[in-house]
Design an enzyme around this catalytic site. Structure first.
Site, PDB file in Angstrom:
ATOM      1  N   CYS A 132       1.686  -2.435  -0.218  1.00  0.00           N
ATOM      2  CA  CYS A 132       1.356  -3.553  -1.090  1.00  0.00           C
ATOM      3  C   CYS A 132       1.319  -4.868  -0.330  1.00  0.00           C
ATOM      4  CB  CYS A 132       2.366  -3.655  -2.228  1.00  0.00           C
ATOM      5  SG  CYS A 132       4.060  -3.715  -1.664  1.00  0.00           S
ATOM      6  N   GLY A 178      -3.384  -3.301  -1.237  1.00  0.00           N
ATOM      7  CA  GLY A 178      -3.037  -2.520  -2.419  1.00  0.00           C
ATOM      8  C   GLY A 178      -4.110  -2.647  -3.471  1.00  0.00           C
ATOM      9  N   ASN A 218       7.318  -5.576  -0.793  1.00  0.00           N
ATOM     10  CA  ASN A 218       6.456  -4.833   0.122  1.00  0.00           C
ATOM     11  C   ASN A 218       7.356  -4.029   1.044  1.00  0.00           C
ATOM     12  OD1 ASN A 218       4.536  -3.878   1.915  1.00  0.00           O
ATOM     13  ND2 ASN A 218       4.383  -5.805   3.044  1.00  0.00           N
ATOM     14  N   TYR A 224      -4.356  -1.382  11.941  1.00  0.00           N
ATOM     15  CA  TYR A 224      -5.193  -1.145  10.756  1.00  0.00           C
ATOM     16  C   TYR A 224      -4.871  -2.011   9.545  1.00  0.00           C
ATOM     17  CZ  TYR A 224      -7.263   1.383   6.786  1.00  0.00           C
ATOM     18  OH  TYR A 224      -7.961   1.704   5.652  1.00  0.00           O
TER      19      TYR A 224
END
Length: 485
Positions: free
Chosen positions: A16, A42, A117, A257
């Site tokens: 998230c 997210g 998170n 990423y």
């Protein structure tokens, strides 16, 4: 149902993104803009909670920020100068509205809203203990554990109760908490999950990535330090460090990423690091070929770096359509395959007869890589070589990343030759773990106290894994009992 990007189905997903703002008019609208910038972190659900000085207001919804928080009536229903928001990709708890954050509860000290998170690696154990003592949980999210720990703490002040709760949890977290007294932002002592701090006029802003500050026109101030709590009360901001200092271990996959290419993490440009990884990959795994082709969109910076280092032409050999909706069709297998081509199609005239190098950020199950290689062959490629801008993913993550169980990770089941055969490529290579560290400015990965959390590649977990170890022990006991019986 077709997902937004079929090639993303087989990537690791961050859990998230969070965004908070204190002391500004129209706080909810600002948070909505910040969440737009964090949507990549997210895409299952989004929520915003505000405080108007007397009451808390919350709106949570399944789906993207757009469509849920770009309506005037929704923003008007969220008054107040303090607000926090959350975009979710679930790793713990089912996909349901009750798990959408921020979570909110009424404590003895007043309202308490929290956006998280990360992932707590001992939440199951703590939850069992709390339920045994009488706590009643309203969600299956590990984040709710923090609320109950605060509520049941014997300390007097809310801050001390919150710190008491944090000292009982393990794992990774970046948190934004709202109370009637103000806002608190914090990171776990190892700084596994990111959190930055910014300023917009008199407003203090917290966000998972610096790009969210850019989008709202805020000035980047600094990163929230590992183990730090930043407390904002009105116009005053102060910081406390209640934990013993540790050597930070931020998640290395932020650079590979997760983060947007235009973000800055730990004073390093994500875009530049990814180009460096591609260049290192070209040094370690050269190949005679005609074209370097990125797998859109995450493979683009690394592909540019690979092309520049190798001297091979960079070309867009896979064209992505940005105009196909999420629920275009409910397909069977045949139509599902056609749906993938609707969103990503080979640039046939460019590829036919060429030896191509495909650059992607990672391989998880291998199913996506298989599809991409097949797409290149159907377009007439003479040879298809795959190069991956991260080491093989051999281990599960327990810190807020949606990783399949280890048995489903391609690199955990096969050696390099087996993986190459599985995806039907002419060759396959990954950047080495030392090469990844070199791209980040390190000489190599230190065997003792590495600078990053790279457990998904190395199995070197920086924290205890209480829930995983307990579950493994139970599973092993059950297996032993089955064998005995």
């Amino acid at each position: 149902m077709l997902t937004t990007h079929p090639f993303d189905d087989d990537h690791l997903h961050e859990e998230c993104g969070i965004f908070g703002v204190s002391q500004t008019e129209g706080a909810a609208a600002l948070v909505a803009l910040g969440l737009h910038a964090l949507q990549h972190r997210g895409q299952e659900a989004a929520g915003i909670t505000t405080f108007d000085g007397a009451m808390f207001h919350t709106h949570r919804a399944m789906g993207h920020v757009a469509g849920n928080f770009d309506r005037d009536d929704v923003i008007r229903s969220l008054p107040g100068q303090v607000a926090c928001g959350h975009v979710r990709y679930s790793t713990t708890g089912e996909t349901a509205l009750r798990n959408v954050q921020p979570l909110y509860a009424e404590l003895s000290s007043g309202g308490f809203a929290i956006a998280h998170n990360g992932n707590l690696s001992n939440a199951m154990k703590l939850r069992r203990e709390l339920v045994r003592r009488g706590s009643i949980f309203q969600s299956t999210s590990d984040t709710e554990t923090i609320i109950h720990l605060v509520a049941t703490s014997s300390y007097r002040t809310l801050l001390d109760r919150f710190i008491d709760a944090l000292k009982q949890i393990e794992g990774a977290y970046a948190l934004i908490v709202m109370t009637p007294e103000g806002m608190i932002a914090c990171r776990d002592p190892l700084g596994i999950r990111p959190l930055v701090m910014g300023k917009l006029d008199d407003a203090v802003i917290f966000a998972s990535e610096s790009v969210a500050l850019d989008v709202v026109g805020a000035e980047f101030v600094r990163e929230v330090e590992p183990g730090e709590l930043v407390i904002v009360q009105g116009s005053e901001t102060r910081s406390v460090h209640p934990f013993a200092p540790l050597s930070p271990r931020p998640c290395i996959f932020e650079w590979v990423y997760f983060s947007r290419p235009d973000s800055i993490v730990d004073d390093q440009s994500i875009y530049s690091v990814r180009k460096n990884i591609g260049a290192q990959l070209a040094i370690e795994a050269p190949v005679e070929a005609d074209l370097v082709i990125p797998v859109p969109d995450s493979g683009v910076p690394a592909a540019i770096g690979y092309a520049q280092e190798s001297g091979l032409p960079f070309e867009l050999g896979i064209i992505r359509s940005h105009y196909v909706g999420r629920t275009f069709i409910q397909p069977g297998d045949k139509v599902r395959h056609l749906g993938v081509k609707l969103k990503h199609n080979a640039n046939r005239a460019l590829i036919k007869g060429k030896r191509v190098v495909l650059i992607d950020d990672s391989i998880v199950r291998g199913t996506t890589s298989l599809k991409i290689v097949q797409m290149m062959r159907e377009a007439g490629a003479a040879e298809v070589h795959m190069r991956i801008a991260s080491p093989p993913t051999r281990h599960s993550c327990f810190y807020g990343v949606d990783t399949p169980e280890r048995a489903k990770l391609l690199a955990a089941k096969h050696d390099l030759g087996g993986m190459t055969d599985f995806i039907h490529a002419d060759s396959l290579a990954f950047v080495s773990i030392d090469g990844l560290y070199k791209a980040l400015g390190e000489t190599h990965r230190a065997d003792i106290r590495p600078k990053y959390c790279d457990a998904c590649f190395t199995g070197d977990y920086p924290t205890s894994l209480t829930d995983h170890d307990d579950t493994t022990a139970v599973d092993q006991f059950a297996l032993l009992a089955e064998r005995v019986n």
